[in-house]
Design an enzyme around this catalytic site. Structure first.
Site, PDB file in Angstrom:
ATOM      1  N   ASP A  32     -43.170  -5.520 -20.272  1.00  0.00           N
ATOM      2  CA  ASP A  32     -43.980  -4.417 -20.789  1.00  0.00           C
ATOM      3  C   ASP A  32     -45.419  -4.707 -20.398  1.00  0.00           C
ATOM      4  O   ASP A  32     -45.759  -5.858 -20.088  1.00  0.00           O
ATOM      5  CB  ASP A  32     -43.846  -4.292 -22.314  1.00  0.00           C
ATOM      6  CG  ASP A  32     -44.150  -2.891 -22.809  1.00  0.00           C
ATOM      7  OD1 ASP A  32     -45.322  -2.460 -22.714  1.00  0.00           O
ATOM      8  OD2 ASP A  32     -43.225  -2.207 -23.283  1.00  0.00           O
ATOM      9  N   GLY A  70     -39.651   1.817 -19.483  1.00  0.00           N
ATOM     10  CA  GLY A  70     -41.100   1.706 -19.439  1.00  0.00           C
ATOM     11  C   GLY A  70     -41.788   3.012 -19.105  1.00  0.00           C
ATOM     12  O   GLY A  70     -41.188   3.933 -18.544  1.00  0.00           O
ATOM     13  N   ASN A 110     -34.788  14.639 -22.769  1.00  0.00           N
ATOM     14  CA  ASN A 110     -34.449  16.037 -23.070  1.00  0.00           C
ATOM     15  C   ASN A 110     -35.644  16.960 -22.823  1.00  0.00           C
ATOM     16  O   ASN A 110     -35.468  18.179 -22.748  1.00  0.00           O
ATOM     17  CB  ASN A 110     -33.965  16.162 -24.518  1.00  0.00           C
ATOM     18  CG  ASN A 110     -35.051  15.901 -25.545  1.00  0.00           C
ATOM     19  OD1 ASN A 110     -35.670  16.828 -26.070  1.00  0.00           O
ATOM     20  ND2 ASN A 110     -35.303  14.644 -25.856  1.00  0.00           N
ATOM     21  N   TYR A 134     -45.347  15.325 -19.753  1.00  0.00           N
ATOM     22  CA  TYR A 134     -44.393  14.229 -19.889  1.00  0.00           C
ATOM     23  C   TYR A 134     -43.033  14.648 -19.344  1.00  0.00           C
ATOM     24  O   TYR A 134     -42.407  13.917 -18.568  1.00  0.00           O
ATOM     25  CB  TYR A 134     -44.282  13.818 -21.363  1.00  0.00           C
ATOM     26  CG  TYR A 134     -43.088  12.947 -21.655  1.00  0.00           C
ATOM     27  CD1 TYR A 134     -43.028  11.642 -21.182  1.00  0.00           C
ATOM     28  CD2 TYR A 134     -42.016  13.426 -22.400  1.00  0.00           C
ATOM     29  CE1 TYR A 134     -41.928  10.836 -21.445  1.00  0.00           C
ATOM     30  CE2 TYR A 134     -40.920  12.628 -22.672  1.00  0.00           C
ATOM     31  CZ  TYR A 134     -40.874  11.337 -22.185  1.00  0.00           C
ATOM     32  OH  TYR A 134     -39.783  10.549 -22.436  1.00  0.00           O
ATOM     33  N   LYS A 138     -40.678  13.284 -15.973  1.00  0.00           N
ATOM     34  CA  LYS A 138     -39.275  12.906 -15.980  1.00  0.00           C
ATOM     35  C   LYS A 138     -38.477  13.727 -14.969  1.00  0.00           C
ATOM     36  O   LYS A 138     -37.502  13.225 -14.378  1.00  0.00           O
ATOM     37  CB  LYS A 138     -38.694  13.050 -17.386  1.00  0.00           C
ATOM     38  CG  LYS A 138     -39.291  12.080 -18.395  1.00  0.00           C
ATOM     39  CD  LYS A 138     -39.060  10.620 -17.978  1.00  0.00           C
ATOM     40  CE  LYS A 138     -39.555   9.645 -19.018  1.00  0.00           C
ATOM     41  NZ  LYS A 138     -39.283   8.232 -18.664  1.00  0.00           N
ATOM     42  N   SER A 163     -32.757  11.838 -29.067  1.00  0.00           N
ATOM     43  CA  SER A 163     -33.546  11.171 -30.123  1.00  0.00           C
ATOM     44  C   SER A 163     -32.806   9.891 -30.480  1.00  0.00           C
ATOM     45  O   SER A 163     -31.931   9.894 -31.352  1.00  0.00           O
ATOM     46  CB  SER A 163     -33.664  12.075 -31.355  1.00  0.00           C
ATOM     47  OG  SER A 163     -34.140  13.360 -31.002  1.00  0.00           O
ATOM     48  N   CYS A 164     -33.140   8.801 -29.787  1.00  0.00           N
ATOM     49  CA  CYS A 164     -32.435   7.537 -29.988  1.00  0.00           C
ATOM     50  C   CYS A 164     -33.199   6.703 -31.003  1.00  0.00           C
ATOM     51  O   CYS A 164     -34.283   6.190 -30.718  1.00  0.00           O
ATOM     52  CB  CYS A 164     -32.274   6.784 -28.668  1.00  0.00           C
ATOM     53  SG  CYS A 164     -31.147   5.370 -28.790  1.00  0.00           S
TER      54      CYS A 164
END
Length: 265
Positions: A32, A70, A110, A134, A138, A163-164
């Site tokens: 990170d 990341g 998503n 954002y 993706k 939504s993990c």
């Protein structure tokens, strides 16, 4: 697998998965831009800025697989998103190409399809409808991964994470939630299947109210076991339901629909 790389290991999802990956490889290389603390006995800790091409080359060297969490995970200024999610991802793929092309799990989102309505059921071939910069980053990431697969044979799982987290927090997440256990079992399948290709995988558990169809990736052998429905009574009793015409109740992207486009300073 000898060495598995986890990027974004200091983030919320990265931290949760870091503690669960032991056993998937002899060594888990955690990375990170933020401080990661002392590594466990099975860990190799490497702080890295994804925008630093040479550092990313060193990071990927010797890895047999990559879980790429990341980057920027919220709406932000384009310059920050560009550095982490666009330039950084290109650096990662070039490093992978130079180091034997280890299989990659790319954490897409998503929010690549956030402007679809919640009453629409989507398959993996639906066109992008990003709900912010954002989400656009993706979409770029998925396109970049597809190009590296078509041109070089680099295999990538394009996981559009819903939504993990430990449990869903609102009514929308009853459709988008993916448990940590289901994500871990997905990771195992992605790195064990003989041939992966470059599939889009919807990152959600076996929720009764899910919006996404994963039938095209049945060959992975992934069978999510959790269901957000068991949290419905709790959420109905504790979380106010938005108005039926509010963006968070209309669009799959939920609150990201309402985020502003942040101006550069």
């Amino acid at each position: 697998m000898k060495r598995l790389l986890l990027t974004g290991a200091a983030g919320g999802l990265g931290s949760a998965m870091r503690s669960r990956l032991k056993g998937l490889a002899e060594v888990i290389r955690v990375s990170d831009i933020a401080e990661l603390g002392a590594g466990a006995a099975h860990e190799d800790v490497m702080q890295c800025d994804l925008a630093d091409r040479a550092a990313v080359d060193r990071l990927v060297e010797g890895c047999d697989g990559i879980i790429h969490l990341g980057g920027i995970s919220v709406e932000d200024k384009f310059s920050r998103i560009m550095s982490a999610n666009i330039l950084g991802l290109h650096n990662l793929y070039e490093a992978a190409r130079a180091n034997g092309m280890p299989r990659i799990l790319f954490a897409s989102s998503n929010h690549t399809i956030g402007f679809y309505r919640q009453d629409e059921y989507l398959d993996h071939e639906m066109p992008f409808r990003p709900d912010g910069l954002y989400g656009v980053s993706k979409c770029f990431g998925e396109a970049l991964a597809r190009m590296y697969f078509e041109k070089f044979g680099q295999e990538t799982a394009l996981v559009r994470i819903g939504s993990c987290m430990e449990k869903p927090k609102n009514h929308r997440m009853l459709s988008t939630w993916m448990s940590y256990d289901d994500f871990l079992s997905m990771i195992q399948c992605i790195f064990q299947v003989p041939r992966l290709g470059c599939p889009v995988i919807w990152g959600c558990s076996d929720n009764d109210s899910r919006w996404w169809d994963n039938s095209h990736v049945s060959y992975l052998g992934w069978r999510p076991k959790d269901n957000a429905e068991r949290f419905r009574a709790e959420i109905d009793g504790t979380v106010p339901r938005p108005a039926v015409d509010h963006a968070t109740a209309v669009y799959q992207g939920g609150p990201f629909i309402l985020d502003p486009v942040f101006p550069e300073e």
